[in-house]
Write an enzyme that holds these catalytic residues in place. Sequence first.
Site, mmCIF file in Angstrom:
data_model
loop_
_atom_site.group_PDB
_atom_site.id
_atom_site.type_symbol
_atom_site.label_atom_id
_atom_site.label_comp_id
_atom_site.label_asym_id
_atom_site.label_seq_id
_atom_site.Cartn_x
_atom_site.Cartn_y
_atom_site.Cartn_z
ATOM 1 N N HIS A 1 0.815 -1.226 0.000
ATOM 2 C CA HIS A 1 0.000 0.000 0.000
ATOM 3 C C HIS A 1 0.845 1.271 0.000
ATOM 4 O O HIS A 1 0.310 2.365 -0.104
ATOM 5 C CB HIS A 1 -0.942 -0.005 1.207
ATOM 6 C CG HIS A 1 -2.044 -1.011 1.064
ATOM 7 N ND1 HIS A 1 -3.318 -0.678 0.676
ATOM 8 C CD2 HIS A 1 -2.053 -2.355 1.221
ATOM 9 C CE1 HIS A 1 -4.074 -1.769 0.606
ATOM 10 N NE2 HIS A 1 -3.320 -2.798 0.940
ATOM 11 N N ASP B 1 3.615 9.376 -1.281
ATOM 12 C CA ASP B 1 2.463 8.599 -0.823
ATOM 13 C C ASP B 1 2.221 7.467 -1.811
ATOM 14 O O ASP B 1 2.343 7.671 -3.024
ATOM 15 C CB ASP B 1 1.209 9.497 -0.780
ATOM 16 C CG ASP B 1 0.327 9.205 0.425
ATOM 17 O OD1 ASP B 1 0.314 8.054 0.866
ATOM 18 O OD2 ASP B 1 -0.357 10.136 0.900
HETATM 19 P P1 ADQ Z 1 -2.824 6.200 4.675
HETATM 20 O O1 ADQ Z 1 -1.428 6.664 4.813
HETATM 21 O O2 ADQ Z 1 -3.574 6.059 5.929
HETATM 22 O O3 ADQ Z 1 -2.915 4.847 3.841
HETATM 23 P P2 ADQ Z 1 -4.768 7.547 2.773
HETATM 24 O O4 ADQ Z 1 -4.702 6.788 1.524
HETATM 25 O O5 ADQ Z 1 -4.869 9.009 2.548
HETATM 26 O O6 ADQ Z 1 -3.537 7.347 3.747
HETATM 27 O O7 ADQ Z 1 -6.048 7.049 3.569
HETATM 28 C C1 ADQ Z 1 -6.480 7.677 4.709
HETATM 29 C C2 ADQ Z 1 -7.919 7.273 5.021
HETATM 30 O O8 ADQ Z 1 -8.191 7.680 6.340
HETATM 31 C C3 ADQ Z 1 -8.913 7.956 4.108
HETATM 32 O O9 ADQ Z 1 -9.967 7.084 3.807
HETATM 33 C C4 ADQ Z 1 -9.414 9.141 4.954
HETATM 34 O O10 ADQ Z 1 -10.743 9.515 4.726
HETATM 35 C C5 ADQ Z 1 -9.279 8.596 6.359
HETATM 36 N N1 ADQ Z 1 -8.958 9.708 7.270
HETATM 37 C C6 ADQ Z 1 -7.847 10.464 7.268
HETATM 38 N N2 ADQ Z 1 -7.936 11.421 8.212
HETATM 39 C C7 ADQ Z 1 -9.133 11.256 8.815
HETATM 40 C C8 ADQ Z 1 -9.820 11.924 9.862
HETATM 41 N N3 ADQ Z 1 -9.314 12.957 10.502
HETATM 42 N N4 ADQ Z 1 -11.025 11.476 10.201
HETATM 43 C C9 ADQ Z 1 -11.568 10.421 9.564
HETATM 44 N N5 ADQ Z 1 -10.978 9.754 8.572
HETATM 45 C C10 ADQ Z 1 -9.776 10.153 8.201
HETATM 46 C C11 ADQ Z 1 -1.986 3.934 3.215
HETATM 47 C C12 ADQ Z 1 -0.977 4.562 2.252
HETATM 48 C C13 ADQ Z 1 -1.692 5.358 1.186
HETATM 49 C C14 ADQ Z 1 -2.710 4.481 0.448
HETATM 50 C C15 ADQ Z 1 -3.596 3.731 1.453
HETATM 51 C C16 ADQ Z 1 -4.484 2.704 0.750
HETATM 52 O O11 ADQ Z 1 -0.060 5.391 2.959
HETATM 53 O O12 ADQ Z 1 -0.766 5.891 0.230
HETATM 54 O O13 ADQ Z 1 -3.527 5.289 -0.368
HETATM 55 O O14 ADQ Z 1 -2.816 3.049 2.424
HETATM 56 O O15 ADQ Z 1 -3.729 1.839 -0.042
#
Ligand code: ADQ
Length: 468
Positions: A144, A352
């Site tokens: 991921h 990312d």
């Molecule tokens: P993450 O680093 O966690 O994931 P991301 O892909 O942006 O990053 O996903 C974050 C998730 O958490 C989103 O669904 C978002 O809505 C939720 N989220 C973030 N802040 C929040 C808040 N304050 N309240 C509620 N929800 C919140 C890792 C990798 C990424 C990759 C994903 C999936 O680092 O690059 O996209 O896995 O593969």
Amino acid sequence: MPKDGSTEAGGLAVALEGALKQNGGLWFGWSGKIVGNASEQPEIVQAGNITFAVVDLSQKDYDEYYAGFANRALWPICHYRLDLLQIDRHDTEGYFRVNRTFAASLAPLLRPDDLIWVHDYHFIPFASELRKLGFNNRIGFFLHIPWPPSDIASALPAYERFLKDLGGYDVIGFHTPQDAENFQQCLVREGIGSAVGAGEHQIDSRRIRIGAFPVGIDTEAFARTAVRGEKNALVRRMQASLAGRDLIIGVDRLDYSKGIKQRIESFSCFIRSNPAFRNRVTYLQITPKSRSDVPEYKRMQREIAEHSGTTNGSLGEVDWTPIRYVNRTVGHAALAGLYRMSRVGLVTPLRDGMNLVAKEFVAAQRPEDPGVLVLSRFAGAAHELDCSVLVNPYDAEACAAAIARALQMPLEERRERWTTMMKRLQTNTVEAWCGQFLACLDGEAELQGEPRRPRERGGSLPLEAAPI
Ligand code: ADQ
């Protein structure tokens, strides 16, 4: 994810559960609990046609495997941060040890025709451990987070072992073609096996498929949530408190890869170089804390809080706080509603794997009057969302100019950009992602013209990554 899938789990966990529900299957992973005497025996809960099997970690395993190696060696290296790499022999050993123990815990539950889908950087050697126990199942791995070029990846302790262990998988998936290329380049440079055509690598008797499988979201469901979110109480309060100002939003877990400090700097630069926007915009940064037991994260929490405070002190006015910095999780409906009311979504990670917030922001927009996504070129999402305003997050002045452009973008241009991106998100959904990966993993039987055998339990088996 909770065993009953009941809380506000992220889109990804929900999608994986959805894929399992179709045919039934087994979900195996860490329970999220740290206990004095962790048993190898998984705790098993049946929920419909899904069996959840989870194991606890001891404090030592947690410290060495999770907080240590996974988050202080693998995470920084995969995000190109050699400066933050911490090498500790005990952590490295702990990482391999826990993977071995997890494989042993899962072994009694496996059936010969199970497809096994392993997720993320916590479980790189998992297939290799299962192979040592005699399993010949098809095993796929999805990373991921990014995979860096070999000059960076090779700084990992036990680098060669990692590459060889990855040879235990049948399919290895990344978010972007670059990550896949970087990985194959690592194999080639280390002389591990040989490339046999695009995306295929032969290691000993095993032919491995290496490819890009960009993860998606449940686009339509998220768009519907955003419509409902407009009526959410928190969203209404936010709207009222803006007093007619435009909203710029950033939503990220608190992590150095997300570029939050640089983003605050870019916003500050935007206000200083565009005084007409003083008191006319509010930047909301929603950032739940994560990994607070890792020292680098503790330090960063303090630095970012101080930075946003100092910026507010120098830019703000008695009736205007330019940055609202909030360290908490927000429910999905509220989050979607906040995206929808924002004029600009700032998604500017330094690196990312994908970044789902970028996709959620686009899915949440009003078709007739969409906001603008300002997106880092270093997010995996930039491959699909190339109609966003792409930026280099290290360049504060360029980001400031991008924010100004986004705020002033004519409606017609906003609509055109949004429509193109939304179409892509409607095609590349999370369901499509699951289907494509599993079809590739299960592909061998079809390639050889064999009919697909029915699986008593469905067989697709995501090994859930530990919470990140
Ligand atoms: P993450 O680093 O966690 O994931 P991301 O892909 O942006 O990053 O996903 C974050 C998730 O958490 C989103 O669904 C978002 O809505 C939720 N989220 C973030 N802040 C929040 C808040 N304050 N309240 C509620 N929800 C919140 C890792 C990798 C990424 C990759 C994903 C999936 O680092 O690059 O996209 O896995 O593969």
